[in-house]
Motif scaffolding. Structure first.
Motif, short mmCIF file in Angstrom:
data_model
loop_
_atom_site.label_atom_id
_atom_site.label_comp_id
_atom_site.label_asym_id
_atom_site.label_seq_id
_atom_site.Cartn_x
_atom_site.Cartn_y
_atom_site.Cartn_z
N THR A 1 -5.39 -0.13 -6.05
CA THR A 1 -5.73 1.25 -6.39
C THR A 1 -4.87 2.19 -5.54
O THR A 1 -4.45 1.85 -4.43
CB THR A 1 -7.22 1.53 -6.13
N PRO A 2 -4.59 3.40 -6.05
CA PRO A 2 -3.72 4.33 -5.31
C PRO A 2 -4.21 4.65 -3.91
O PRO A 2 -3.40 4.87 -3.00
CB PRO A 2 -3.73 5.58 -6.20
N ASP A 3 -5.54 4.66 -3.70
CA ASP A 3 -6.06 4.94 -2.36
C ASP A 3 -6.06 3.71 -1.46
O ASP A 3 -6.41 3.79 -0.27
CB ASP A 3 -7.46 5.54 -2.43
N GLY A 4 -5.68 2.56 -2.02
CA GLY A 4 -5.57 1.34 -1.23
C GLY A 4 -6.89 0.68 -0.87
O GLY A 4 -6.91 -0.29 -0.12
N LYS A 5 -8.00 1.14 -1.43
CA LYS A 5 -9.31 0.62 -1.04
C LYS A 5 -9.72 -0.65 -1.79
O LYS A 5 -10.55 -1.41 -1.30
CB LYS A 5 -10.38 1.70 -1.23
N ARG A 6 -9.16 -0.86 -2.97
CA ARG A 6 -9.51 -2.02 -3.78
C ARG A 6 -8.25 -2.71 -4.28
O ARG A 6 -7.33 -2.07 -4.78
CB ARG A 6 -10.38 -1.61 -4.98
N ARG B 1 -3.94 7.50 -11.46
CA ARG B 1 -5.12 8.21 -10.95
C ARG B 1 -6.17 7.26 -10.39
O ARG B 1 -7.13 7.71 -9.76
CB ARG B 1 -5.73 9.06 -12.07
N GLY B 2 -5.99 5.97 -10.63
CA GLY B 2 -6.94 5.00 -10.11
C GLY B 2 -8.25 4.98 -10.85
O GLY B 2 -9.29 4.63 -10.28
N THR B 3 -8.22 5.30 -12.15
CA THR B 3 -9.47 5.35 -12.92
C THR B 3 -9.60 4.21 -13.93
O THR B 3 -10.71 3.91 -14.36
CB THR B 3 -9.57 6.68 -13.69
N SER C 1 0.84 -1.20 0.00
CA SER C 1 0.00 0.00 0.00
C SER C 1 0.87 1.25 0.00
O SER C 1 2.03 1.22 0.44
CB SER C 1 -0.93 0.00 1.22
N SER C 2 0.32 2.36 -0.47
CA SER C 2 1.10 3.59 -0.60
C SER C 2 1.57 4.14 0.74
O SER C 2 2.58 4.84 0.81
CB SER C 2 0.28 4.66 -1.34
N ASP C 3 0.85 3.80 1.82
CA ASP C 3 1.29 4.24 3.15
C ASP C 3 2.24 3.24 3.80
O ASP C 3 2.73 3.47 4.91
CB ASP C 3 0.10 4.51 4.07
#
Length: 350
Positions: free
Chosen positions: A175-180, A219-221, A127-129
Motif C-alpha cells: 500500500t502507498p502508506d507502507g502499512k500493509r 490511492r491505496g483503495t 517502501s515509498s520512503d
C-alpha cells in the motif's frame, strides 16, 4: 509469525559488476541516501532483466524510447524482479539464485550490495520512503519447507525478519502508506495481508482462483487480482469484491494507471496464437482496448505518467512499448546476445 534473521553474508562490490571481482567487505554505506554526484531530476530509464543460455543474469538500462544501445549491469543469476529506489538512481533486483537480492547503482553501472535472503527470490517491492525492501522467497534454503517474505533494512542491507506465508509466495503489492503488504501464493487461492509494523500475517483476501498477478492503485483503495481469464477488484477497506472483468488467456503482467482509471494486463493466449495487451476500464470493469503483442507472455510496467506500457516478449526476446490509448505496439528493443527478458521496471530520478 516473524523471526529475527541475519543474513549469512553481505558484500559490497568494489569493481564494476560486469566482470568485476567481489571484495569480502561488509557495506557500511547508507543505502537510502543519494548515490554519487547530483542526478538530473526527471531522468527516465527502463530496466530490463535478462538471462542468457548459461544462466548469467544482467540488467539492461535502456532509454524508454527503446532507441540506442542499453548499458548492461551483471547480476548473480536470473533476475526475477526489479524495484526502483525512490531516488531513481538505484534499484533492488531479486534473483533466482544466491544471494537473492542485489542493490544496483544505475549511474555507476555496478552492484553495490548483495543480501542473502534465504532462498530463491521471486519478487521485490520497496517502501515509498526507501527504508524497507520486501522480498518473496521460495520454499528452499533458509525458508525451510515453507516460503517466506524477507524484510530488508535498506540502511545496512540486513534482513530484519522473515515472515512465513504460504508455500510459494510470489507476487507482492505494498500500500502507498507502507502499512500493509499483500502477498500472492503461486500454489494457492487467496492473498495474504502482512502488517508491516508487526511483521506478521494479519489476514487474507479470499479469491476463487489462484492469483497470478496483483496490484494496488495509487490511492491505496483497491486491490487488483489477475487470475486465469479474469481480473477481480477488491475494496481494501472492506476486503469485499466489487468487480470482475473477463480476460482472454493467462495474465502474465499487471499494472494500474496512476489515476486508477485503467489497468493494463499482458495475456498469454496459447503457443500458436498471439499474446495480447488488454486495457481495462476500472470504472466499468470492461476491456476498453486490446491489441496483439507478439508472444508477450511476460511481465509489464507502465511509465510514471501511465502513457506507455512496456511489455516483455519472452519468445521473441524483446521488450515492446505500447501506448495506453489503443494498446498498439509502437516500438521494440531486442535483448542482447539472444538473452531472454525476465522482468522490467521503470524508474525516474527525483
Amino acid at each position: 509469525m516473524a523471526e529475527e534473521y541475519r543474513p549469512l553474508s553481505r558484500r559490497t562490490l568494489l569493481t564494476a559488476a560486469a566482470g568485476g571481482v567481489a571484495a569480502g567487505i561488509v557495506s557500511t554505506s547508507l543505502l537510502t541516501g543519494t548515490a554519487g554526484a547530483a542526478a538530473l531530476p526527471g531522468r527516465k530509464r527502463l530496466l530490463i532483466g535478462n538471462v542468457d543460455a548459461l544462466g548469467n543474469g544482467s540488467i539492461a538500462v535502456a532509454d524508454p524510447s527503446l532507441t540506442g544501445t542499453p548499458s548492461s549491469i551483471a547480476v548473480s543469476g536470473q533476475p526475477n524482479s526489479i524495484a526502483g529506489a525512490p531516488d531513481g538512481i538505484r534499484a533492488w533486483v531479486a534473483t533466482q539464485f544466491t544471494p537473492g537480492l542485489a542493490l544496483v547503482d544505475l549511474d555507476k553501472g555496478k552492484v553495490e550490495t548483495e543480501v542473502m535472503v534465504g532462498g530463491f527470490a521471486n519478487n521485490t517491492v520497496v517502501s515509498s520512503d526507501g527504508k524497507r525492501a520486501y522480498v518473496s522467497v521460495g520454499s528452499s534454503g533458509g525458508g525451510g519447507s515453507r516460503g517466506h517474505v524477507a524484510v530488508v533494512d535498506t540502511a545496512n542491507g540486513e534482513v530484519r525478519a522473515r515472515i512465513k506465508v504460504g508455500f510459494l509466495p510470489s507476487q507482492l503489492a505494498l500500500t502507498p502508506d507502507g502499512k500493509r503488504l499483500y502477498v500472492a501464493d503461486a500454489t494457492a487461492t487467496g492473498v495474504s495481508i502482512i502488517d508491516t509494523a508487526k511483521n506478521e500475517v494479519a489476514g487474507a483476501v479470499k479469491t476463487a482462483k489462484t492469483p497470478f498477478r496483483i496490484a494496488i492503485d495509487a490511492r491505496g483503495t483497491k486491490l487488483y487480482v489477475a487470475s486465469f481469464r479474469e481480473l477481480t477488484t477488491f475494496d481494501l477497506g472492506t476486503g469485499q469484491q466489487n468487480g470482475t472483468t473477463a480476460l482472454t488467456g493467462r495474465p502474465c503482467g499487471l499494472a494500474v494507471g496512476p489515476a486508477g482509471t485503467f489497468a493494463a494486463v499482458s495475456l498469454f493466449t496459447g503457443r500458436t496464437t498471439p499474446s495480447l495487451l488488454a486495457l481495462v476500464n476500472t470504472q466499468t470493469n470492461k476491456v476498453r482496448n486490446q491489441s496483439e503483442n507478439g508472444r508477450a507472455h511476460g511481465p509489464l510496467v507502465l511509465s510514471r505518467d501511465g502513457g506507455k506500457a512496456f511489455v516483455l516478449d519472452k519468445e521473441n526476446r524483446k521488450a515492446t512499448a505500447s501506448n495506453t490509448t489503443d494498446a498498439k505496439p509502437e516500438n521494440a528493443l531486442s535483448s542482447p546476445n539472444s538473452s531472454k527478458p525476465t522482468c522490467v521496471a521503470f524508474v525516474e530520478t527525483a
